[in-house]
Design a protein around this motif. Structure first.
Motif, mmCIF file in Angstrom:
data_model
loop_
_atom_site.group_PDB
_atom_site.id
_atom_site.type_symbol
_atom_site.label_atom_id
_atom_site.label_comp_id
_atom_site.label_asym_id
_atom_site.label_seq_id
_atom_site.Cartn_x
_atom_site.Cartn_y
_atom_site.Cartn_z
ATOM 1 N N HIS A 1 3.033 87.345 -69.082
ATOM 2 C CA HIS A 1 4.420 87.903 -68.262
ATOM 3 C C HIS A 1 3.677 88.024 -67.026
ATOM 4 O O HIS A 1 2.361 88.430 -66.590
ATOM 5 C CB HIS A 1 4.470 89.469 -68.536
ATOM 6 C CG HIS A 1 5.245 89.597 -69.766
ATOM 7 N ND1 HIS A 1 6.228 90.427 -69.924
ATOM 8 C CD2 HIS A 1 4.954 88.860 -71.111
ATOM 9 C CE1 HIS A 1 6.899 90.216 -71.351
ATOM 10 N NE2 HIS A 1 6.010 89.342 -71.901
ATOM 11 N N HIS A 2 4.276 87.478 -65.951
ATOM 12 C CA HIS A 2 4.038 87.194 -64.436
ATOM 13 C C HIS A 2 4.450 88.254 -63.526
ATOM 14 O O HIS A 2 5.633 88.810 -63.686
ATOM 15 C CB HIS A 2 4.604 85.970 -63.778
ATOM 16 C CG HIS A 2 3.865 84.840 -64.643
ATOM 17 N ND1 HIS A 2 4.180 84.353 -65.926
ATOM 18 C CD2 HIS A 2 2.741 83.955 -64.179
ATOM 19 C CE1 HIS A 2 3.597 83.295 -66.480
ATOM 20 N NE2 HIS A 2 2.585 82.934 -65.373
ATOM 21 N N VAL B 1 12.191 82.406 -56.308
ATOM 22 C CA VAL B 1 13.223 81.892 -56.776
ATOM 23 C C VAL B 1 14.351 81.385 -55.901
ATOM 24 O O VAL B 1 14.857 82.003 -55.001
ATOM 25 C CB VAL B 1 13.949 82.848 -57.931
ATOM 26 C CG1 VAL B 1 15.186 82.269 -58.661
ATOM 27 C CG2 VAL B 1 12.810 83.118 -58.857
ATOM 28 N N GLY C 1 18.443 81.606 -66.180
ATOM 29 C CA GLY C 1 18.041 82.897 -66.413
ATOM 30 C C GLY C 1 18.323 84.126 -65.632
ATOM 31 O O GLY C 1 18.409 85.137 -65.776
ATOM 32 N N HIS C 2 18.532 83.742 -64.274
ATOM 33 C CA HIS C 2 18.879 84.756 -63.361
ATOM 34 C C HIS C 2 20.478 85.104 -63.193
ATOM 35 O O HIS C 2 21.300 84.298 -62.997
ATOM 36 C CB HIS C 2 18.102 84.232 -62.065
ATOM 37 C CG HIS C 2 16.761 84.285 -61.910
ATOM 38 N ND1 HIS C 2 15.968 85.398 -61.601
ATOM 39 C CD2 HIS C 2 15.927 83.437 -62.287
ATOM 40 C CE1 HIS C 2 14.697 85.169 -61.694
ATOM 41 N NE2 HIS C 2 14.646 83.832 -62.296
ATOM 42 N N ALA D 1 18.238 83.119 -70.343
ATOM 43 C CA ALA D 1 16.842 82.727 -69.657
ATOM 44 C C ALA D 1 16.066 82.065 -71.016
ATOM 45 O O ALA D 1 16.356 81.971 -72.185
ATOM 46 C CB ALA D 1 16.015 83.849 -69.419
ATOM 47 N N ASP E 1 7.824 83.650 -69.643
ATOM 48 C CA ASP E 1 8.564 84.251 -68.480
ATOM 49 C C ASP E 1 8.663 83.418 -67.155
ATOM 50 O O ASP E 1 8.946 84.131 -66.194
ATOM 51 C CB ASP E 1 8.040 85.783 -68.092
ATOM 52 C CG ASP E 1 6.896 85.724 -67.513
ATOM 53 O OD1 ASP E 1 6.025 84.974 -67.493
ATOM 54 O OD2 ASP E 1 6.763 86.972 -66.774
ATOM 55 N N TRP F 1 10.445 81.491 -65.829
ATOM 56 C CA TRP F 1 11.477 81.341 -65.018
ATOM 57 C C TRP F 1 11.862 82.434 -64.233
ATOM 58 O O TRP F 1 12.586 82.292 -63.296
ATOM 59 C CB TRP F 1 12.795 81.430 -66.199
ATOM 60 C CG TRP F 1 12.782 82.649 -67.044
ATOM 61 C CD1 TRP F 1 12.209 82.908 -68.177
ATOM 62 C CD2 TRP F 1 13.475 83.941 -66.814
ATOM 63 N NE1 TRP F 1 12.464 84.327 -68.628
ATOM 64 C CE2 TRP F 1 13.417 84.738 -67.604
ATOM 65 C CE3 TRP F 1 14.393 84.270 -65.597
ATOM 66 C CZ2 TRP F 1 13.943 86.105 -67.654
ATOM 67 C CZ3 TRP F 1 15.209 85.402 -65.637
ATOM 68 C CH2 TRP F 1 14.699 86.393 -66.606
ATOM 69 N N LYS F 2 10.990 83.502 -64.298
ATOM 70 C CA LYS F 2 11.386 84.594 -63.439
ATOM 71 C C LYS F 2 10.815 84.278 -62.043
ATOM 72 O O LYS F 2 11.135 84.764 -61.026
ATOM 73 C CB LYS F 2 10.643 85.751 -63.792
ATOM 74 C CG LYS F 2 11.142 86.698 -64.953
ATOM 75 C CD LYS F 2 10.495 87.620 -65.223
ATOM 76 C CE LYS F 2 11.038 88.469 -66.402
ATOM 77 N NZ LYS F 2 10.303 89.457 -66.886
ATOM 78 N N THR F 3 9.888 83.163 -61.846
ATOM 79 C CA THR F 3 9.166 82.970 -60.845
ATOM 80 C C THR F 3 9.234 81.653 -60.440
ATOM 81 O O THR F 3 8.334 80.726 -60.095
ATOM 82 C CB THR F 3 7.754 83.276 -60.538
ATOM 83 O OG1 THR F 3 7.129 82.891 -61.964
ATOM 84 C CG2 THR F 3 7.633 84.730 -60.503
#
Lengths: 311, 588
Positions: free
Chosen positions: A200-201, B203, B225-226, B246, B253, B255-257
Motif C-alpha cells: 500500500h502506497h 493522479v 478506479g478513481h 479499481a 494499490d 492505481w491510487k498514485t
C-alpha cells in the motif's frame, strides 16, 4: 514527464554561465564575519528536521544548532523543499540556487543558498559520478563529514503478526510504504512481485504508520530513524520493530554527511571538526536518543573502532 | 452548435457577420466566436486556431508568391530576467494580443503597434518546485475574461481590459506536485483544464469550471478506479468511477498514485460534441513494478463536455516503460474514402507512431511510424495496439547489483518522443499533416548509486543522442490516408515549436536556431526565414486587420530540450534564451 527523474546534466552546462553567481557565495571568512551560518535541512521531514510547536526541531536542526554554537554564530535554518533527487537539491540549495528564486524588485540580489547542507549521503561512488560525456555531475559541491549511518527498517502491528523474521509474510499481509521510494520499489518488485498486491502506497511514512494504527496495513517500512521516531511517538507496545533482512536489495546501509560548495572547503573542514568531536564524545548519540532514535556511527568510525579492538 | 461543423457557407458567413458586429460593439467572446475561430480571420480566440486544433487559416494574402516580402512590424519583450522557455501561442481579439510568458505572466499588447496595455505577474508561493519547468502555453478567452493556468496549479481569470483578477480557483495542490502549463480549452461556456504533475504520486484529471464564475462543474480522474464528480445545484455528486472499478489493469494499490497527467490540455470537436485529452505516462516510471495496461495512462480520452464522462479511450502505449506520454494533441478532420466522409482524428504520438482514429467511437483506422526508427515495437496490430519487441523494454532498476551499472538498452524514439508537445497542423487544401518531429534515441540503464531526500534510491540513468550527424529535427508532411511522407525539412537542432498552415499554400514554424520559417505546403521548399534572436519553441498564428495579413510568433529558447544533456546538449548549448513576441506583415 521523465524530466523529473533524469540526472540533470544541466549542471555541467551551466557551470560556465554561472561563474558569476558563484562569486556571490559566502566563503568561510564571510560566514564568520556575518554573525550567522545558514544550515540547509529538509522541510517537514521528521525526525530529522521539522517544525514543532512553531519552532525548528529534529536531530539535524539540533546538529545545526551545535555547529552554529561552536563558531559562536547565530543559526539560520534554510528549509529545503526536496526536488526529484539529490543532484537537484544540491543545485537548488548549495551551489546555484533555484530558478524561481528571483527578486523582481532587486534583480541583482543573490539567491538564497545554504552555507552547509545536512543529510547529504556520503558515498564516494556517488560523489564522483560522471555523466554520459564524462563530466562530474556533482563537481560544484563537496560531500564530506559523515555523521550518521542510515538503513531500512520495518515496524509491525503485533496484534496481526507474531513477528517479522523474513519479508515473506508480506505475500499475505499488507505493508505500507512511501510512494516513489526504495521500500515501494522493493515490495512491488522483489520475489518476482509476489508481495506487490499487498503493498500500500502513502505520501509519507507518517501516513503509512497511521494506516497501521487504523488497521489498514499490518506493517510499515521506512528509514530506521523514521520508524524509531514513529514508534516512540506512538508509545504503544502493540507496534514493534521487525528483525527481517531485505534479501536481494542493493544498498542496505548508507552514510549521511554534509555538502558545501567546492569553492569553500575551509568551511567544510571546520564543520567536520565540530561533527567529529560530537561523534567521538557521544553528544551525537545523545541527540538521537533524545528523539527516541538508535544511532549508528558512519562506517569510518565503525572501521576505526574495530581496528582499535583487534589491536 | 453541434450542427455547426456540418453546415457550410451559410452558417459561416452568418457567423462572420455576427463576429464583425460583435467586434464593433466590443462585446465579449462567445462560444460562437470560439467555434468559428478557424473561419473568422480577424481574430485568434482559441488555442489551435479553432477548437479542433487544426492550426489552419483560410487567409491567403500571404502565399508562396508574396511570403518572401514578409517583414517584421514590431517586437515586444517580456522583460525581466525570466526568460526560460516561451512555449505560448498568442491570441488576438479586437486589435489586442493576449500572450503568456514563462513564470506565469500574461501580457496584453496593442496588436498594431506592439505597445503594452497591461501585464499580470502571478505571485507564486515561496519554495514552490513546479514539476514541469516554468513554461506556459497560452491563455483562453471568454466573455471579458482572459484565463490561464499558473505554476502553482491555479486558474486565474483576468479582466481583458485591465488585467485585474476577476476570479481565481485552485485546480490542484502544488505541494502535492501539481502545476498548470497548458492553455485552457473553452467548451460551451466552461473552462476545461488538465493538470501537470511529476512522479510524486499525482493522479491526472480533467476538470470543467464555469467560465464566468469560476465555479467547478465536474472533475474526471484519468486513472482507472478513481471516482469522478459533478456539481449539481452547488452539491458534489458522485459521477461514476473512471474505468468502472479499481485494479483491473493495475496491480495492488498503484492505481491510487497512477500518474497519467493531462499536462497538454485538449481539443474539442463540435460535430461529435467530444473533447479529446491525452494522458501522460503511468507512475512509477519503472514498468516492472506495475504489470498490466495501466489505464488510462498514455491514452487519448474522448470526454463528454457536459458530464465529464469518458466516452471512449484509445491507449497508444499500454504498460508504458519508455516515458511515452500520450498527451499529444488529437486533431479532428474529415476525409473522403469510397465516396464517404470519414470522421477521423489524428495524432502523432511520442512513441513514434501516427494514428488515425474514428473520432466518433475511438476505433483504430490505421497507424504507421512517422519517424525513421522505432526500436520498442515491431508495429501495430489491427486494433492499433503495439506489438512489443523482445528486449526493447528498459530493465528493472531493482535488478541492479550494488555498485554496478545495469545493462544499457538503446531505445528509439527517446523519451522526448518522435514528437513532443509541439502541435502539428492540418491543411484542408493539401490534406496533409505537418508534423514537427525529432530523430533521436536514448540509452537507458539502471543506476545503482542514487539518492533522494537523504535516502538510497533506485534510479535509471538516461542519455539522449541524435541518430544523424546533420539533423535531429524533421518537419514532415504526412498523408494520413497512406502514411506516406510527402516532403521533409531537416533541422540541425531538435524542433520544439508548433506549426501553422494557411490557404496561401504555406507552412510556418520556428526552430531553436531562432528562425521563423515558411515552407511551400506542397513541396516543402523553404520560401522565407527570419531570425528572431532566440530559439522559437512557441506556436505561430496569423490573422487579418484592415485588409492586411499578420503573422506572430513568440521567441525564447528553453523548454525541456536544454534540460537534458548528453550529445543533444552539444547542439543547443550555444543557443541564447529570450522572451519576446515578433509580429510580421507584408509591406504596403
Amino acid at each position: 514527464m521523465l524530466r523529473n527523474k533524469l540526472p540533470k546534466l544541466l549542471i555541467s552546462l551551466c557551470i560556465s554561465l554561472l561563474a558569476c553567481e558563484q562569486a556571490f557565495a559566502r566563503l568561510y571568512d564571510d560566514v564568520m564575519a556575518s554573525g550567522y551560518i545558514r544550515m540547509g535541512v529538509y522541510k517537514d521531514f521528521p525526525p530529522y528536521s521539522f517544525v514543532q510547536e512553531g519552532k525548528p526541531a529534529g536531530v539535524d536542526v539540533e546538529i545545526a544548532q551545535r555547529v552554529a554554537e561552536a563558531f559562536d554564530l547565530e543559526l539560520q535554518v534554510h528549509w529545503i523543499t526536496p526536488d526529484e533527487n539529490l543532484e537537484d537539491d544540491l543545485r537548488n540549495n548549495v551551489w546555484k540556487g533555484h530558478y524561481l528564486d528571483k527578486d523582481q524588485e532587486n534583480p541583482l540580489a543573490m539567491k538564497t543558498l545554504a552555507d552547509v547542507m545536512l543529510r547529504v549521503p556520503y558515498d564516494k561512488q556517488y560523489a564522483y559520478k560522471q555523466d554520459s560525456l564524462g563530466y562530474l555531475i556533482n563537481e560544484m559541491v563537496v560531500m564530506m563529514a559523515p555523521y550518521q549511518q542510515e538503513r531500512w527498517q520495518v515496524a509491525y502491528d503485533s496484534e496481526r503478526l507474531d513477528a517479522v523474521r523474513t519479508v515473506a509474510v508480506f505475500q499475505y499481509e499488507p505493508i505500507g510504504v512511501e510512494v516513489d521510494s526504495v521500500p515501494a520499489f522493493y515490495f512491488t518488485s522483489a520475489m518476482r512481485g509476489r508481495m506487490r498486491d499487498m503493498t500500500h502506497h502513502f505520501p509519507t511514512p507518517r501516513d503509512a504508520f497511521a494506516a497501521m494504527q487504523s488497521g489498514e496495513v499490518a506493517a510499515v517500512m521506512a528509514m530506521q530513524s523514521e520508524i524509531d521516531w514513529l514508534l516512540s511517538e506512538a508509545d504503544d507496545s502493540q507496534y514493534r520493530l521487525a528483525e527481517n533482512g531485505f534479501p536481494t536489495m542493493g544498498k542496505q546501509t548508507w552514510d549521511i554527511g554534509i555538502a558545501i560548495r567546492q569553492t569553500d572547503r575551509q568551511l567544510g573542514y571546520a564543520v567536520e571538526a565540530v561533527l567529529d568531536k560530537m561523534i567521538r564524545s557521544g553528544e551525537m548519540a545523545e541527540i538521537f536518543a533524545r528523539y527516541g532514535l538508535r544511532y549508528t556511527k558512519p562506517e569510518f568510525y565503525q572501521v576505526a573502532e574495530e581496528a582499535a579492538i583487534s589491536e | 452548435m453541434k450542427k455547426f461543423g456540418r453546415s457550410t457557407g451559410f452558417a459561416v458567413s452568418t457567423l462572420v457577420a455576427a463576429m464583425s458586429f460583435a467586434g464593433m460593439a466590443q462585446a465579449g467572446i462567445t462560444d460562437k466566436d470560439i467555434l468559428a475561430d478557424q473561419m473568422t480571420t480577424d481574430d485568434v480566440v482559441s488555442n489551435g486556431l479553432g477548437p479542433r486544433g487544426q492550426r489552419y487559416s483560410p487567409l491567403d494574402k500571404l502565399n508562396t508568391e508574396t511570403v518572401k516580402e514578409l517583414r517584421p512590424v514590431w517586437s515586444f519583450s517580456f522583460g525581466g530576467e525570466k526568460q526560460r522557455g516561451q512555449e505560448s501561442q498568442p491570441m488576438v481579439k479586437d486589435g489586442v494580443m493576449y500572450v503568456t510568458g514563462s513564470y506565469s505572466r500574461v501580457f496584453a499588447i496593442d496588436a498594431k503597434t506592439g505597445d503594452e496595455l497591461w501585464e499580470y505577474n502571478a505571485r507564486l508561493p515561496d519554495g514552490i518546485m513546479p514539476c514541469c519547468d516554468v513554461i506556459n502555453r497560452g491563455v483562453a478567452l471568454y466573455g471579458d475574461l482572459v484565463i490561464f493556468g499558473t505554476l502553482d496549479a491555479k486558474l486565474v481569470a483576468l479582466n481583458k481590459d485591465t488585467g485585474k483578477v476577476v476570479w481565481k480557483k485552485k485546480v490542484a495542490d502544488y505541494k502535492e506536485g501539481y502545476s498548470l502549463t497548458a492553455a485552457p480549452l473553452v467548451v460551451k461556456g466552461k473552462i476545461i483544464t488538465g493538470v501537470s504533475g511529476g512522479e510524486f504520486g499525482v493522479v491526472g484529471k480533467v476538470e470543467a469550471y464555469d467560465a464566468v464564475t469560476g465555479d467547478i462543474v465536474w472533475t474526471r480522474p484519468t486513472v482507472e478506479g478513481h471516482m469522478g464528480y459533478i456539481w449539481k445545484d452547488g452539491k458534489k455528486v458522485e459521477n461514476g468511477i473512471s474505468g468502472g472499478k479499481a485494479g483491473e489493469t493495475w496491480p495492488g494499490d498503484l492505481w491510487k498514485t497512477g500518474g497519467a497527467a493531462t499536462w497538454l490540455g485538449g481539443t474539442y470537436d463540435p460535430e461529435t460534441d467530444l473533447m479529446f485529452f491525452g494522458t501522460g505516462n503511468p507512475a512509477p516510471w519503472n514498468s516492472h513494478l506495475r504489470p498490466g495496461d495501466n489505464l488510462f495512462s498514455s491514452s487519448r480520452l474522448a470526454i463528454d463536455p457536459d458530464t465529464g464522462k469518458i466516452v471512449w479511450h484509445f491507449q497508444t502505449t499500454p504498460h508504458d516503460g519508455w516515458d511515452f506520454d500520450g498527451v499529444n494533441e488529437l486533431i479532428s478532420f474529415d476525409y473522403e474514402e469510397g465516396g464517404k466522409t470519414v470522421k477521423a482524428a489524428a495524432t502523432a504520438d511520442r512513441n513514434g507512431f501516427f494514428y488515425v482514429l474514428n473520432r466518433e467511437n475511438g476505433d483504430f483506422i490505421r497507424g504507421f511510424p512517422f519517424v525513421d526508427k522505432i526500436t520498442w515495437a515491431e508495429g501495430l496490430d489491427d486494433k492499433g495496439r503495439p506489438i512489443f519487441k523482445e528486449g526493447g523494454r528498459p530493465g528493472n532498476p531493482a535488478d541492479a547489483k550494488e555498485g554496478k551499472k545495469g545493462e544499457s538498452v538503446v531505445s528509439a524514439p527517446s523519451f522526448l518522443g518522435g514528437k513532443n508537445w509541439m502541435p502539428m497542423a492540418y491543411s484542408q487544401d493539401t490534406e496533409l499533416f505537418y508534423v514537427p518531429s525529432n530523430e533521436w534515441a536514448m540509452d537507458i540503464w539502471n543506476e545503482p548509486v542514487s539518492y533522494k531526500k537523504g535516502a538510497a534510491y533506485l534510479g535509471a540513468g538516461f542519455t539522449i543522442r541524435p541518430m544523424n550527424e546533420d539533423y535531429i529535427g524533421v518537419l514532415r508532411a504526412i498523408d494520413p490516408k497512406t502514411g506516406k511522407e510527402a516532403w521533409r525539412y531537416e533541422n540541425y537542432a531538435p524542433l520544439w515549436g508548433g506549426v501553422l498552415t494557411t490557404k496561401g499554400n504555406l507552412v510556418f514554424t520556428g526552430n531553436p536556431e531562432g528562425y521563423l520559417m515558411a515552407f511551400d505546403a506542397k513541396t516543402g521548399e523553404m520560401l522565407y526565414k527570419f531570425n528572431t534572436g532566440s530559439g522559437i519553441v512557441g506556436s505561430p498564428i496569423t490573422w487579418e486587420d484592415d485588409g492586411e495579413q499578420f503573422v506572430s510568433v513568440v521567441s525564447g529558447w528553453g523548454g525541456a530540450v536544454p534540460l537534458w544533456g548528453g550529445e543533444v546538449a552539444k547542439r543547443v548549448k550555444h543557443l541564447n534564451q529570450g522572451g519576446s513576441v515578433w509580429t510580421f506583415k507584408l509591406p504596403k
